[in-house]
Design a protein around this motif. Structure first.
Motif, short mmCIF file in Angstrom:
data_model
loop_
_atom_site.label_atom_id
_atom_site.label_comp_id
_atom_site.label_asym_id
_atom_site.label_seq_id
_atom_site.Cartn_x
_atom_site.Cartn_y
_atom_site.Cartn_z
N GLU A 64 30.01 40.82 43.95
CA GLU A 64 30.97 39.75 43.72
C GLU A 64 31.01 39.37 42.25
O GLU A 64 29.99 39.45 41.57
CB GLU A 64 30.60 38.52 44.56
CG GLU A 64 30.75 38.71 46.05
CD GLU A 64 30.61 37.41 46.81
OE1 GLU A 64 30.77 36.35 46.18
OE2 GLU A 64 30.33 37.46 48.01
N ARG A 86 39.60 32.34 47.75
CA ARG A 86 40.42 33.32 48.43
C ARG A 86 40.62 34.51 47.50
O ARG A 86 40.56 34.41 46.30
CB ARG A 86 41.78 32.73 48.82
CG ARG A 86 41.69 31.60 49.81
CD ARG A 86 43.07 31.15 50.24
NE ARG A 86 43.82 32.21 50.92
CZ ARG A 86 45.04 32.06 51.41
NH1 ARG A 86 45.65 30.89 51.31
NH2 ARG A 86 45.65 33.05 52.02
N GLY A 87 40.87 35.67 48.13
CA GLY A 87 41.07 36.86 47.33
C GLY A 87 39.91 37.84 47.48
O GLY A 87 38.89 37.55 48.12
N PRO A 88 40.03 39.02 46.90
CA PRO A 88 38.97 40.04 47.01
C PRO A 88 37.70 39.59 46.31
O PRO A 88 37.72 38.79 45.38
CB PRO A 88 39.60 41.27 46.34
CG PRO A 88 40.66 40.71 45.45
CD PRO A 88 41.17 39.50 46.12
N ARG A 89 36.57 40.17 46.73
CA ARG A 89 35.27 39.78 46.21
C ARG A 89 34.59 40.91 45.42
O ARG A 89 33.39 40.84 45.17
CB ARG A 89 34.35 39.37 47.36
CG ARG A 89 34.90 38.25 48.23
CD ARG A 89 35.02 36.95 47.45
NE ARG A 89 35.63 35.90 48.24
CZ ARG A 89 34.95 35.09 49.04
NH1 ARG A 89 33.64 35.23 49.15
NH2 ARG A 89 35.56 34.14 49.73
N ASP A 90 35.32 41.94 45.03
CA ASP A 90 34.70 43.02 44.28
C ASP A 90 34.88 42.79 42.78
O ASP A 90 35.77 42.06 42.34
CB ASP A 90 35.31 44.37 44.68
CG ASP A 90 36.83 44.37 44.55
OD1 ASP A 90 37.41 43.27 44.41
OD2 ASP A 90 37.44 45.45 44.58
N ASP A 95 41.56 42.89 40.60
CA ASP A 95 42.89 42.41 40.94
C ASP A 95 43.59 41.79 39.73
O ASP A 95 44.82 41.87 39.60
CB ASP A 95 42.82 41.40 42.09
CG ASP A 95 41.83 40.29 41.83
OD1 ASP A 95 40.98 40.45 40.93
OD2 ASP A 95 41.88 39.25 42.51
N TYR A 141 46.78 33.59 45.25
CA TYR A 141 46.41 33.63 46.66
C TYR A 141 46.58 32.27 47.33
O TYR A 141 46.37 32.16 48.54
CB TYR A 141 44.97 34.11 46.82
CG TYR A 141 44.71 35.48 46.23
CD1 TYR A 141 45.27 36.61 46.81
CD2 TYR A 141 43.92 35.63 45.10
CE1 TYR A 141 45.04 37.87 46.27
CE2 TYR A 141 43.69 36.88 44.55
CZ TYR A 141 44.24 38.00 45.14
OH TYR A 141 44.02 39.24 44.59
N ARG A 178 44.24 50.06 44.24
CA ARG A 178 45.20 48.96 44.34
C ARG A 178 46.61 49.38 43.93
O ARG A 178 47.59 48.88 44.47
CB ARG A 178 44.74 47.78 43.48
CG ARG A 178 43.57 47.01 44.07
CD ARG A 178 43.02 46.01 43.07
NE ARG A 178 42.14 45.03 43.71
CZ ARG A 178 40.87 45.26 44.01
NH1 ARG A 178 40.33 46.43 43.70
NH2 ARG A 178 40.14 44.33 44.59
N ARG A 201 37.41 41.21 37.16
CA ARG A 201 38.06 41.32 38.47
C ARG A 201 39.11 42.43 38.45
O ARG A 201 40.02 42.44 37.61
CB ARG A 201 38.72 40.00 38.85
CG ARG A 201 37.75 38.84 39.04
CD ARG A 201 38.51 37.62 39.51
NE ARG A 201 39.16 37.87 40.78
CZ ARG A 201 38.70 37.47 41.96
NH1 ARG A 201 37.56 36.81 42.02
NH2 ARG A 201 39.37 37.71 43.06
#
Length: 545
Positions: free
Chosen positions: A163, A171-175, A269, A308, A191, A267
């Protein structure tokens, strides 16, 4: 590369002579004697203990001496044993109508028929051989053949995807990115599934040979921006590149500024969203923080979570961040100016209360403020540098104990503690650490101006800061865009984010290719879009009946 390890050997009859050569001579071809090549590599690496050598005989009918070399810890030993050494030691069945290749072509035969490796390259010069060997690849040397084979069998210990630490979100991706360039680019590929997502790689650093990746979307990116990025990277001539911060300092438009002119994130994203706007991303092998360029000032107050959540909540949160930025920058200086020069602006009951608190304080208000701010910065730095469990305790307990003790001893007033604490809390709401650092640095300048000239000094400082910020550019893009110059269409995603269906255009100054986010909205105005949406709306079952 350092010429001290650029040592090439020449064989004279039965003796081996060691000859020191300059940097240009490192591109000489390999010898046909595998023993000489092995000695060359060992001598060049100073007989390093992590250089692993395995010598054996090539399978029949060749039966020639073969050596594999790799750096222990950078190569995968399982791949080495199963897909390289085992395949080379097995006997080779050559068809009757097929001739046994000559010695100088054995390398080509091995590459085309024996190695079960995805990426194999032929190497004929020393410079490329050392670069691939030190990058984790396995080198195969064959006797009576003046070329080597490099196999992509990289391995070793790598940090797993975790993370994000500096940019968390509800909210949203955790990678988040890691230190591996291949892993980072694959997170973007997962993505953005388009063949127009292009990646260019190069090595920078004469000694470190750090791999750099330039990623962009062809057809969306501004070609002039891309060419400028390439030219600035090609001008970097240094020995070492250990992270993206080195690249950032070398290619920045202007060094004499407190503001960050390149956006750094961990991140995937965020990187994907910026690529779709037409920006260029620079990945550096060994660092989990790629550079996004060009960057604008408002970009540092936006987070991945903004896209998000509902647009109304996002607008409220962004207003809080901007207000917190103003408090962080001007809060202590305004308090100093009011108490030192403009007491008439303070309500009388509050002024009497503040005067009573400062009755036993021996220092002027500026010294009191600088003392408290410096103490807080020391606590912040101590909390960051110490181990995490201890650092949190030092930050919290230290602030409480020192603040209470300072007020009880009459060194500072209670109001000053409240102002400094409020300023510190406000600084934590700024999403990106680079902007927080710049604001902390500028805060001390405004405090000195407030203590010297009051509100007049703060006003002069604000004018100078705004003028300086307006003069900044990030790869040709105005730093305060879309506020200066004003671009109405790009204001939809600044202080307040409008709903996503309204943001049909990419940023005008950044994107010079495909400016449309939504297909079929290039030449439609608001009325036409509304009519098109109404026409595309599916009919209900009652109407169809």
């Amino acid at each position: 590369m350092n010429s001290s390890w650029s040592r090439i050997f020449t064989k004279n009859k039965k003796t081996v002579e060691y000859v020191d050569l300059e940097l240009d001579s490192i591109s000489k071809e390999l010898s046909t004697d595998v023993n000489i090549n092995i000695k060359n590599i060992k001598q060049a690496l100073g007989n390093s203990s992590d250089l692993t050598l395995r010598e054996f005989k090539l399978g029949k009918p060749f039966s020639k001496k073969v050596a594999t070399l790799y750096i222990n810890g950078l190569a995968d030993k399982q791949i080495m044993g199963s897909f390289i050494i085992e395949r080379l030691m097995d006997d080779i069945n050559i068809a009757e109508n097929e001739k046994i290749p000559p010695s100088e072509q054995i390398g080509i035969y091995i590459k085309e028929h024996l190695l079960a490796i995805t990426h194999v390259v032929e190497v004929k010069d020393w410079k490329k051989l050392f670069l691939l060997l030190l990058s984790g690849q396995t080198i195969i040397l064959i006797d009576e053949c003046n070329q080597a084979i490099a196999c992509a069998a990289q391995g070793g210990e790598l940090r797993s995807i975790s993370e994000p630490l500096s940019e968390p979100s509800v909210r949203g991706p955790r990678d988040s990115f890691t230190e591996s360039l291949i892993t980072n680019t694959s997170l973007i590929r997962s993505r953005i599934k388009t063949p127009d997502l292009w990646l260019e790689t190069r090595e920078i650093g004469d000694i470190t040979q750090t791999e750099i990746g330039i990623m962009y979307i062809n057809g969306i990116v501004n070609n002039k921006l891309l060419q400028e990025v390439r030219e600035r990277l090609d001008k970097i001539k240094v020995d070492d590149v250990f992270g993206s911060s080195t690249i950032e300092e070398w290619i920045s438009d202007k060094m004499a500024t407190p503001w960050p002119t390149m956006f750094v994130t961990e991140r995937p994203d965020v990187v994907a969203g910026n690529l779709l706007e037409g920006r260029v991303v620079i990945f550096v092998n060994g660092t989990p923080n790629p550079l996004i360029l060009p960057a604008t000032w408002i970009q540092f107050f936006q987070t991945a979570e903004d896209y998000y959540l509902r647009w109304s909540i996002v607008g409220f949160l962004r207003l809080i961040r901007i207000l917190s930025f103003m408090i962080t920058l001007l809060g202590p200086s305004l308090f100093i100016a009011f108490l030192s020069f403009h007491q008439e602006l303070i309500p009388t009951p509050l002024l009497i209360n503040l005067a009573a608190q400062r009755q036993n304080v021996p220092f002027p208000v500026i010294i009191e403020a600088l003392l408290m701010e410096f103490t807080f910065e020391v606590l912040r730095e101590a909390g960051v540098r110490m181990p995490r469990p201890v650092g949190q305790a030092v930050s919290i307990v230290g602030a409480l104990v020192l603040g209470d003790a300072a007020v009880s001893a009459g060194i500072v007033s209670s109001a000053m503690v409240i102002v400094v604490a409020a300023t510190a809390i406000a600084s934590f709401t700024i999403p990106h650490y680079a902007m927080t650092d710049a604001t902390r640095l500028l805060r001390f300048s405004f405090m000195i101006l407030a203590a010297t000239y009051g509100l007049f000094g703060i006003g002069i400082g604000v004018i100078v800061l705004v003028a300086h910020t307006c003069s900044l550019r990030s790869f040709g893009i105005p730093y305060l865009a879309p506020f200066s110059p004003i671009i109405i269409a790009d204001l939809k995603d600044t202080i307040i984010r409008l709903p996503l269906p309204f943001m049909t255009k990419r940023p005008r100054l950044i994107n010079k290719g495909n400016a449309n986010r939504v297909e079929g909205t290039a030449d439609l105005g608001p009325t036409e879009r509304k009519e098109k949406k109404a026409n595309n709306k599916p009919k209900s079952d009652t109407n169809e009946t």
